[in-house]
Design an enzyme around this catalytic site. Structure first.
Site, PDB file in Angstrom:
ATOM      1  CB  ALA A  21       8.024 -39.390   8.530  1.00 10.18           C
TER       2      ALA A  21
ATOM      3  CB  CYS B 161      -0.112  -4.404   8.679  1.00 14.13           C
ATOM      4  SG  CYS B 161       0.907  -2.975   8.249  1.00 14.13           S
TER       5      CYS B 161
ATOM      6  CG  LEU C 229      20.033 -32.375   3.571  1.00 15.19           C
ATOM      7  CD1 LEU C 229      19.720 -31.892   4.975  1.00 15.19           C
ATOM      8  CD2 LEU C 229      19.015 -33.409   3.113  1.00 15.19           C
TER       9      LEU C 229
ATOM     10  CD  GLU D 179      -1.287  -2.316   2.167  1.00 10.79           C
ATOM     11  OE1 GLU D 179      -2.039  -2.888   2.961  1.00 10.79           O
ATOM     12  OE2 GLU D 179      -0.071  -2.607   2.025  1.00 10.79           O
TER      13      GLU D 179
END
Length: 381
Positions: A277, A80, A208, A56
């Site tokens: 998991a 906000c 990873l 905004e």
């Protein structure tokens, strides 16, 4: 322009603007369009990341003083109402003379919500819910983090049709084909963090990283997170990751997820063995499952999951199916838990109101104890 349907096209454009913002980090991607009293576009803006102007304010900054008087602001997220690195957007809109604000979804943040109420109190006409489904899907991971007080958690595994993630001797490379493995690396690249247990790291020496087919690193890399007590050797591949790995004990998964959220992790991609998991599923800390099924049979005992707290068929964990895709010779099933666990005290209080002092006394949820030697099931790593 008085009918909410007339704002649909403008809201879709605001959503396109929002998509220009960064995908990673704790802040939402937000777009804003400022319309003149007769409906012409005066300015547009979007949020470019933490510490920069909100959508905004970005749009208003492109207008001469007084130009926004009597205008309409169409924004994807409720403005906000708090001061962080930047000031409250609700006050900026009021000060600029905006007379109508149209937005898609409410801001669930404890500190930042309330902009709509502030605007109404100042006499601004507020219209909520325009294109809320589309914007809600776009902001899904951020909304999860804001509502639940933890990252949006996606759990992935790859298995045979009979639910096995490895052969009897523990070998698991490769159950699925190259197309499925490529998708996994794309998912890593789009996530803030990738989580495994120490068992996976020690058994597979997983790096990873997010990689292309030729092994080169993709431009975006997740933060590697390793849960467990066992020491990871200094020469381990994960320690050579472009991003410094985060090591957590895994004794209290809820606390670990809160820790990651405070580190700026909005989306977490879990590629763990059945122990970790299962613990995440048992505690209701998984928002989405991505299960790759290969047209093969392995038999044996190395199943994708261990105990998840289901003792009888009446206790089964029923998921909602989102979609099914064929990827090469494999099938990807994506489903979500319709009842994920919130770690956000404020959200919990709002979702389950009580009366009297009981409404303000929420006992801490028991943290799961995750064994420090989770089995490996990192096929696709």
């Amino acid at each position: 322009m008085t009918e909410t349907g007339e704002f649909d096209a403008v809201m879709r454009h605001a959503l396109d603007l929002a998509a220009r913002g960064p995908e990673h980090g704790v802040n939402p991607r937000v777009g804003c369009v400022i319309l003149s009293p007769v409906g012409n576009v005066l300015a547009e803006g979007w949020h470019r990341g933490a510490g920069t102007a909100h959508a905004e304010v970005d749009a208003l900054s492109k207008l001469e003083p007084g130009r926004a008087s009597g205008s309409t602001a169409v924004v994807t997220l409720e403005p906000c109402n708090h001061t962080g690195r930047t000031g409250p957007c609700s006050e900026a809109l009021i000060a600029a003379g905006v007379t109508r604000v149209v937005y898609a979804v409410d801001d669930p943040g404890q500190a930042s919500h309330g902009g709509a109420e502030r605007l109404r109190h100042a006499g601004v006409d507020v219209v909520a819910g325009v294109q809320s489904d589309a914007v809600g899907r776009f902001l899904q991971d951020w909304l999860t983090a804001a509502r639940l007080g933890r990252p949006h958690v996606t759990l992935k595994w790859a298995s045979s049709l009979d639910g096995r993630t490895a052969a009897a001797d523990g070998t698991s490379r490769w159950i699925t084909g190259p197309a499925a493995r490529r998708r996994v690396h794309e998912q890593r690249a789009s996530s803030d963090a990738v989580i495994v247990g120490t068992g996976t790291v020690l058994a597979d020496d997983s790096s990873l990283t997010a990689r292309s087919d030729d092994g080169t690193l993709l431009p975006e890399q997740p933060v590697p997170v390793v849960l467990g007590d066992r020491a990871v050797p200094e020469h381990a591949a994960v320690r050579q990751h472009p991003n410094s790995p985060v090591f957590l004990s895994g004794h209290d998964l809820a606390a670990d997820l809160i820790d990651l959220r405070e580190r700026g992790v909005r989306t977490a991609f879990v590629e763990a063995g059945p122990t970790l998991a299962s613990a995440l599923l048992r505690e209701g800390l998984v928002d989405e499952l991505q299960v790759y099924l290969a047209p093969t049979l392995l038999g044996g005992s190395r199943s994708a999951l261990a105990d998840i707290g289901v003792g009888t068929i009446a206790e089964q964990r029923r998921l909602e199916l989102d979609r099914v895709e064929r990827i090469g010779d494999d099938v990807l099933i994506i489903a979500h838990d319709p009842h994920p666990r919130s770690l956000n005290r404020w959200t919990t209080e709002r979702a389950a109101p009580a009366t009297g002092d009981a409404a303000r006394r929420i006992p801490p949820a028991p943290g799961p104890t995750t064994p420090s030697t989770p089995q490996t099931a990192s096929q696709g790593a």
